[in-house]
Structures are given as structure tokens and as C-alpha cells.
Design an enzyme around this catalytic site. Sequence first.
Site, short mmCIF file in Angstrom:
data_model
loop_
_atom_site.label_atom_id
_atom_site.label_comp_id
_atom_site.label_asym_id
_atom_site.label_seq_id
_atom_site.Cartn_x
_atom_site.Cartn_y
_atom_site.Cartn_z
CG ASP A 1 -1.76 1.14 1.44
OD1 ASP A 1 -1.65 2.12 0.68
OD2 ASP A 1 -2.60 1.09 2.37
CG ASP B 1 -7.55 10.43 -5.99
OD1 ASP B 1 -6.93 11.12 -5.16
OD2 ASP B 1 -8.35 10.90 -6.81
CB SER C 1 -3.39 4.74 -16.48
OG SER C 1 -3.52 6.14 -16.62
CB THR C 2 -2.50 -0.33 -14.07
OG1 THR C 2 -2.24 -0.12 -12.68
CG2 THR C 2 -1.29 0.08 -14.90
N1 AR6 Z 1 -1.29 1.52 -2.99
C1 AR6 Z 1 -0.68 1.19 -4.15
N2 AR6 Z 1 -1.37 0.91 -5.28
C2 AR6 Z 1 -2.72 0.96 -5.22
C3 AR6 Z 1 -3.43 1.29 -4.03
C4 AR6 Z 1 -2.63 1.58 -2.87
N3 AR6 Z 1 -3.20 1.92 -1.71
N4 AR6 Z 1 -4.75 1.25 -4.30
C5 AR6 Z 1 -4.89 0.90 -5.59
N5 AR6 Z 1 -3.66 0.71 -6.14
P1 AR6 Z 1 -6.34 3.45 -9.66
P2 AR6 Z 1 -6.08 4.88 -12.23
C6 AR6 Z 1 -3.31 0.33 -7.53
O1 AR6 Z 1 -7.69 2.96 -10.02
O2 AR6 Z 1 -6.25 3.61 -12.99
C7 AR6 Z 1 -9.48 7.13 -9.02
O3 AR6 Z 1 -10.85 7.11 -8.74
C8 AR6 Z 1 -4.35 -0.34 -8.37
O4 AR6 Z 1 -4.39 -1.74 -8.11
O5 AR6 Z 1 -6.12 3.93 -8.29
O6 AR6 Z 1 -4.99 5.82 -12.63
C9 AR6 Z 1 -9.00 8.52 -9.41
O7 AR6 Z 1 -9.69 9.54 -8.73
C10 AR6 Z 1 -3.84 -0.04 -9.78
O8 AR6 Z 1 -2.84 -0.99 -10.18
O9 AR6 Z 1 -5.88 4.66 -10.65
C11 AR6 Z 1 -9.29 8.54 -10.89
O10 AR6 Z 1 -10.64 8.89 -11.14
C12 AR6 Z 1 -3.16 1.32 -9.63
O11 AR6 Z 1 -3.01 1.53 -8.22
C13 AR6 Z 1 -9.04 7.13 -11.32
O12 AR6 Z 1 -9.24 6.32 -10.16
C14 AR6 Z 1 -3.93 2.47 -10.21
O13 AR6 Z 1 -5.33 2.27 -10.00
C15 AR6 Z 1 -7.62 6.92 -11.79
O14 AR6 Z 1 -7.48 5.62 -12.31
#
Ligand code: AR6
Length: 169
Positions: A10, A34, A122-123
Site C-alpha cells: 500500500d 487516490d 492508469s492500471t
Molecule cells: N497503494 C498502491 N497501489 C494501489 C493502491 C494503494 N493503496 N490502491 C490501488 N492501487 P487506480 P487509475 C493500484 O484505479 O487507474 C481514481 O478514482 C491499483 O491496483 O487507483 O490511474 C481517481 O480519482 C492499480 O494498479 O488509478 C481517478 O478517477 C493502480 O493503483 C481514477 O481512479 C492504479 O489504480 C484513476 O485511475
Amino acid sequence: MTAIELVQGDITRESVDAIVNAANSSLLGGGGVDGAIHRRGGPAILEDCRRLRAAHLGKGLPTGQAVATTAGDLDARWVVHTVGPVFSTTEDRSGLLASCYRESLRVAGELGARTVAFPAISTGVYGWPMDDGARIAVETVRAADTTVEEVRFVLFDERAYEAFAARLR
Ligand code: AR6
């Protein structure tokens, strides 16, 4: 040369100078990483984001760009918010994803950060395939001209960790 480290876990638990947030253009919070950053970092981060929106980011932060705020209660000095592109099968947006890593490093470096933690931008919600997201992340950081000494990719699960590890080998 910037050292690249991989951690599975995390990102809100990391101790670094700057933690990068995969935000959206509104900068006003969301799910995924986020949501976790705002939850653990507390209200000071959102207050800073609102100030930025009220000042020079009235229309929000454009995709591919980055901006810094306080890190609130996180064990970091700054959160660098960047907006990844939504994955598309009809349009190549990889330049925008690379820009997120480059711009985040530029903003962090200008602040004096020496250690920076990145999630796999973005993943998640934005749908970018993990292997390709890892490729762009590693290639862009390797090629970056930056004063940041250590980049730590913090990958939430084993699949993401393995995708990044494969790119580093
Ligand atoms: N620590 C590390 N990685 C994480 C954590 C964490 N605590 N939580 C999730 N991930 P995402 P995006 C991973 O969806 O695709 C939001 O609503 C997750 O498994 O967080 O860039 C924003 O406000 C994935 O591999 O970001 C935007 O609206 C990676 O972080 C939108 O999501 C990114 O997943 C952005 O989407």
C-alpha cells in the site's frame, strides 16, 4: 542514475519525500489509490487541492501533468498528483502516460525530493493493461533526466509486482 526499487503493498504506508497520486482532473478525490491517499493523508491534502483549483487550475489538472500538495498525515513531504490517461483501444495515449511519470519526477525534483514512490498509474479504474503500464513506467523513469535519486514503484498486488519485475530484469 536513478535507482529503481519495487515494493508490493500500500503506497500510503511508504516513507519517502514524495508520494505520487493517480488522481483525476478534478483533484477532488476518487477511488483506488487516490481514495486511499486522501483517507490516510487526512483533510489537509484536499484543502490544498481546492486551493489549487481556486487559483491557477480552475479547469482542473490536464491529463499527463503533475502538481504537488502537502502530504498531510502521510510519512512524506509532498503528494504529487498526476492524471493518467484512460486506456483506449482506438487511440495511442502512451505518450500521456509517459508524461505522467516524467512530469511527476520534474515536479518532485524541483521541490528537492530525493525519493519518490509511484503507483502503477492508469492500471486500475482507467483500464491500462498492467504489462504495458509497467513497460511505460520503467522505460520513462530509466530515461528521465532527474535529480531524484530513488524511484520506488509500489505495486498493490503480486500480478502488478511481477509485471514490473519482468520489465526490470
Ligand atoms: N497503494 C498502491 N497501489 C494501489 C493502491 C494503494 N493503496 N490502491 C490501488 N492501487 P487506480 P487509475 C493500484 O484505479 O487507474 C481514481 O478514482 C491499483 O491496483 O487507483 O490511474 C481517481 O480519482 C492499480 O494498479 O488509478 C481517478 O478517477 C493502480 O493503483 C481514477 O481512479 C492504479 O489504480 C484513476 O485511475
